[in-house]
Design a protein around this motif. Sequence first.
Motif, PDB file in Angstrom:
ATOM      1  N   ALA A   1       2.907   2.622   8.506  1.00  0.00           N
ATOM      2  CA  ALA A   1       3.361   1.230   8.327  1.00  0.00           C
ATOM      3  C   ALA A   1       2.276   0.408   7.638  1.00  0.00           C
ATOM      4  CB  ALA A   1       3.713   0.619   9.682  1.00  0.00           C
ATOM      5  N   VAL A   2       1.029   0.596   8.067  1.00  0.00           N
ATOM      6  CA  VAL A   2      -0.079  -0.165   7.458  1.00  0.00           C
ATOM      7  C   VAL A   2      -0.232   0.252   5.994  1.00  0.00           C
ATOM      8  CG1 VAL A   2      -2.592  -0.518   7.512  1.00  0.00           C
ATOM      9  CG2 VAL A   2      -1.273  -0.520   9.651  1.00  0.00           C
ATOM     10  N   ARG A   3      -0.107   1.560   5.736  1.00  0.00           N
ATOM     11  CA  ARG A   3      -0.221   2.043   4.351  1.00  0.00           C
ATOM     12  C   ARG A   3       0.869   1.409   3.478  1.00  0.00           C
ATOM     13  NH1 ARG A   3       2.501   5.425   1.395  1.00  0.00           N
ATOM     14  NH2 ARG A   3       3.805   6.161   3.111  1.00  0.00           N
ATOM     15  N   LEU A   4       2.108   1.382   3.989  1.00  0.00           N
ATOM     16  CA  LEU A   4       3.217   0.793   3.213  1.00  0.00           C
ATOM     17  C   LEU A   4       2.999  -0.716   3.010  1.00  0.00           C
ATOM     18  CD1 LEU A   4       6.217   2.610   4.938  1.00  0.00           C
ATOM     19  CD2 LEU A   4       5.538   2.870   2.540  1.00  0.00           C
ATOM     20  N   ALA A   5       2.566  -1.396   4.054  1.00  0.00           N
ATOM     21  CA  ALA A   5       2.336  -2.849   3.936  1.00  0.00           C
ATOM     22  C   ALA A   5       1.312  -3.114   2.831  1.00  0.00           C
ATOM     23  CB  ALA A   5       1.860  -3.423   5.267  1.00  0.00           C
ATOM     24  N   ASN A   6       0.262  -2.267   2.789  1.00  0.00           N
ATOM     25  CA  ASN A   6      -0.811  -2.478   1.811  1.00  0.00           C
ATOM     26  C   ASN A   6      -0.470  -1.924   0.427  1.00  0.00           C
ATOM     27  OD1 ASN A   6      -2.298  -3.720   3.756  1.00  0.00           O
ATOM     28  ND2 ASN A   6      -3.492  -1.893   4.297  1.00  0.00           N
ATOM     29  N   ASP A   7       0.593  -1.152   0.347  1.00  0.00           N
ATOM     30  CA  ASP A   7       0.995  -0.573  -0.939  1.00  0.00           C
ATOM     31  C   ASP A   7       1.824  -1.612  -1.703  1.00  0.00           C
ATOM     32  OD1 ASP A   7       1.626   0.997  -3.043  1.00  0.00           O
ATOM     33  OD2 ASP A   7       3.009   2.314  -1.961  1.00  0.00           O
ATOM     34  N   SER A   8       1.134  -2.648  -2.144  1.00  0.00           N
ATOM     35  CA  SER A   8       1.777  -3.773  -2.824  1.00  0.00           C
ATOM     36  C   SER A   8       0.732  -4.414  -3.723  1.00  0.00           C
ATOM     37  CB  SER A   8       2.256  -4.792  -1.774  1.00  0.00           C
ATOM     38  OG  SER A   8       2.642  -5.992  -2.402  1.00  0.00           O
TER      39      SER A   8
END
Length: 482
Positions: A405-412
């Motif tokens: 989840a943290v990886r996806l949140a930061n993948d922006s």
Amino acid sequence: MTTEYDKFYIGGEWIDPASDRTIEVLSASTEARIGQVPDGIEEDVDRAVAAARRAFDDPTGWAHWTPAERADAMERLAAAIDARSTEIAHRISNQNGMPITTSTGIEAVFPTTLLRFYAAVARNREQEEHRAGMIVRETIVRREPVGVVGAIVPWNFPQTLAFLKIGPALAAGCTLVMKPSPETVLDGFLLAEAIDEARIPAGVINIVPGGREVGAYLVAHPQVDKVAFTGSTAAGRQVAETCGRLLRPVTLELGGKSAAIVLDDANFDEQTLRENLFVSTLTNNGQTCWLCTRVLAPRSRYDEIVDLITDMASSATVGDALDPATQIGPLASSRHRDRVEGYIAKGLGEGARLTTGGGRPKGLDKGWFVEPTVFADVDNNSVIAQEEIFGPVLSVVAYDSVDDAVRLANDSDYGLGGTVWSADEDRALDVARRVQTGTIGLNVFLPEINAPFGGVKASGMGYEFGAEAIGGYEHLKTIFRR
Ligand code: NAD
């Protein structure tokens, strides 16, 4: 009844515009003509910058008043705006489609709250700090106003975003030229009337509405010392390029694509939490920079969270922005609706699953309405998960673990807002610390007057809100004493 103006407020006077060009204002809810104002051109900007320059350079003027004198004037301005707050909220909702409850709760309140906050900060801080030196005997570190500010704001929260610049700039001793967006011009004229009534010295605040060319002209104007810009990342990059070339200080508050990380213990049984979710994802019809438009849901509870978000969007009351029952109003312009509909088409083309919305609401034939829309099974790399849509369109992305989840949140590319939802606030806080963003909320997102707000990555540079914002309008001058 329509609202018409034929003069600009520049240099403390109502003066004829340099051209006969006009901006026609339409109601976002009905498409009816609601007013007309002059459209600024380069000569108007020249006159406004010259007035701001004179006011700043006056050796006994605004920049040389004591902070307490400036604070008194700011409080007079707040009182004059208070007297117009109902009309301000009404004009804004009529122009940009903001639900009237939102404009009454935010646009009618934040300008004066911000003015009074920055007036209080100005009163309570020292302009000079004396420090014992390590090489010289003593240094005096002085805060000095940076000068004439070119301030450019978008249409989504036109008054709050203006006062996030006016408040700290006035407290620091700067003068300003404000350029509102052509979509929201009528509220700026009420502000001009309030400035006039509050006897703010001539040239301290000047207002020239106009389009992006006028904005670009203001940014590059040789007599401007600092630019404060809020708007899209694309425009922000152009502003930054100009300021880079000119070595001109700039504050950039840009776009976002923030994530709502729903942890596996999040509990939405309480009505307040469901309301918090609405505020954090759909405020102002999805036209808010910090909204969490990517909902990251644990795979173990994915269907339940998709149902929750779908129910929240599909049960929202869509209607005329001036109706107090409305939760989702129209978008700000027909051009903007085209853009949002283009993203909905892209989402469908990318294979995301539409769970509600996607079209125009039935029975609302006039006005730039779009149904609140939710996509499930969204790939975080897809266009609708990566680009800012700026409308009532949410994407639900599945994740496997908290690290994921943290990886996806930061993948922006962006890093403006964000939320973490959990029954255990400490657990949410641990996750919030790992998200690359300027601001993040636990079980709700609400910006706070007393704390800095800014973006990282493509969401901008510099801070608004909080006492820290004044630093963006000051130079530090150091005087060495032997
Ligand atoms: P926009 O960038 O099109 O326009 C914003 C303002 O800048 C308008 O006044 C416009 O006339 C002017 N402008 C446009 N191009 C310019 C240029 N090259 N030089 C100078 N001025 C220029 O944005 P918009 O559609 O009006 O507003 C929505 C955007 O604003 C969204 O991306 C949203 O996220 C962002 N926004 C950010 C914040 C924040 O605090 N980070 C707050 C609100 C809105």
